[in-house]
Design a protein around this motif. Sequence first.
Motif, PDB file in Angstrom:
ATOM      1  N   LEU A 122       0.804  -1.287  -0.106  1.00 58.02           N
ATOM      2  CA  LEU A 122      -0.016   0.014  -0.049  1.00 58.02           C
ATOM      3  C   LEU A 122       0.809   1.295   0.109  1.00 58.02           C
ATOM      4  O   LEU A 122       0.415   2.314  -0.563  1.00 58.02           O
ATOM      5  CB  LEU A 122      -0.960  -0.028   1.250  1.00 58.02           C
ATOM      6  CG  LEU A 122      -1.839  -0.719   1.129  1.00 58.02           C
ATOM      7  CD1 LEU A 122      -2.802  -0.960   2.380  1.00 58.02           C
ATOM      8  CD2 LEU A 122      -2.988  -1.047   0.104  1.00 58.02           C
ATOM      9  N   SER A 126       2.434   4.575  -3.714  1.00 56.32           N
ATOM     10  CA  SER A 126       2.747   6.021  -3.969  1.00 56.32           C
ATOM     11  C   SER A 126       4.018   6.226  -3.185  1.00 56.32           C
ATOM     12  O   SER A 126       4.179   6.536  -1.932  1.00 56.32           O
ATOM     13  CB  SER A 126       1.694   6.889  -3.459  1.00 56.32           C
ATOM     14  OG  SER A 126       2.295   8.350  -3.457  1.00 56.32           O
ATOM     15  N   LEU A 152      -4.604   4.473  -7.414  1.00 54.83           N
ATOM     16  CA  LEU A 152      -4.199   6.070  -6.990  1.00 54.83           C
ATOM     17  C   LEU A 152      -5.384   6.837  -7.149  1.00 54.83           C
ATOM     18  O   LEU A 152      -5.631   7.758  -6.540  1.00 54.83           O
ATOM     19  CB  LEU A 152      -2.854   6.419  -7.700  1.00 54.83           C
ATOM     20  CG  LEU A 152      -1.563   5.704  -7.279  1.00 54.83           C
ATOM     21  CD1 LEU A 152      -0.453   6.096  -8.252  1.00 54.83           C
ATOM     22  CD2 LEU A 152      -1.215   5.968  -5.827  1.00 54.83           C
ATOM     23  N   ALA A 162      -4.732   5.791  -0.967  1.00 58.05           N
ATOM     24  CA  ALA A 162      -3.511   6.112  -1.045  1.00 58.05           C
ATOM     25  C   ALA A 162      -2.804   7.122  -0.076  1.00 58.05           C
ATOM     26  O   ALA A 162      -1.642   7.246   0.143  1.00 58.05           O
ATOM     27  CB  ALA A 162      -2.687   6.112  -2.402  1.00 58.05           C
TER      28      ALA A 162
END
Length: 359
Positions: A122, A126, A152, A162
Amino acid sequence: MDLFAYPVSLVMKFWHWVLSFVVDGNSGLAWVGSVLLLVVTVRLLLMRSMYRQQYSMRKMAQIAPKMKELQNKYKDRKSPEDRQEQAKEMQALYADAGVNPAAGCLPLLVQIPVFLGLYYVLLNFSPPGKSIEEASTMTNGAFDPEQVASFLNAEIFGVPLASYIRMPQEVMDSLHPGLVREDILMLAVPLFVLAGIATFINMWNSFRRQKAAKAAEQEAIAQVDADERAGGPVVDGEVVEVDGEKPAAPTPATTDDPDGDVDADGKPIAAKPGDKPQDFQSMAESMTESMNQSMKIMMYLFPFFPIVGAYFFNFPIAIGLYWLTNNIWTAVQSHFFMEKLEKELPMSSREGLPPSAFM
């Protein structure tokens, strides 16, 4: 970390693929569902071993008086041969009861790698130091760039899954134009606080039941000692017959008792300062007390971990969903396990435990 992350991402990918036939695969609902179904998958796979863990702990406590009788049998026999024979009888006792003292390790050993793998997956949707545009062109475990971009863009209550509390403003702007930190806080704070509260409730219930169970177990063990001093089992204040014969009356103890166990009235003599533990049982009780103190400290500290992690370790919103769901599952599962064990393995006070023990 990829060793843990890839299998976790593979399970998430499977459930996201399944849900895409029901809802829009790019929606937050599909991605939230994949996280929740990951919890369900792991807990279902562990359900049998977790039940066996509870069963074994309950059964171990049930045979505690028999273990005490075995220790009393060998308390004055200290030779290596006697110790070996005692160990064999102890193993036979475990085998007859169908329990494994190490049964409690497997669920924890599995859940920790799953959490670490999920955290890694997770967080790397990002990754720190990468813009959203760059992240959208990268793979993440079993997810291809297209699926990374889909995650995203996924939101819950208008907040990206995210996102995390200390996400840089420029990253928030590229992730979701118009997103401000207050929007993330409005969802993250109650989510991670609820996760912490759920963690505390589960740990408190576990500690409370274990403490009550231990007290009942010690009472049963004390009865074994009382029976031994009386010369046999005592019912309504009288020594009962064993195999048709009245047990011989115990030899009256004196204050000169070399073992220092009881006085002239048969009452235990308090240990003198500096006395060493007489046997393994004393050492085991000391270790158990130390473990109980450690668990009590953890009970008050560990619930703060999701809250601290949300701020200092950049737990994304999706981690909070996983943590909360996992603890809700634990509470419900414990309730059903309790009901099943009360029917399958009822325990009287003579055997050592109330039905609510070790759940």
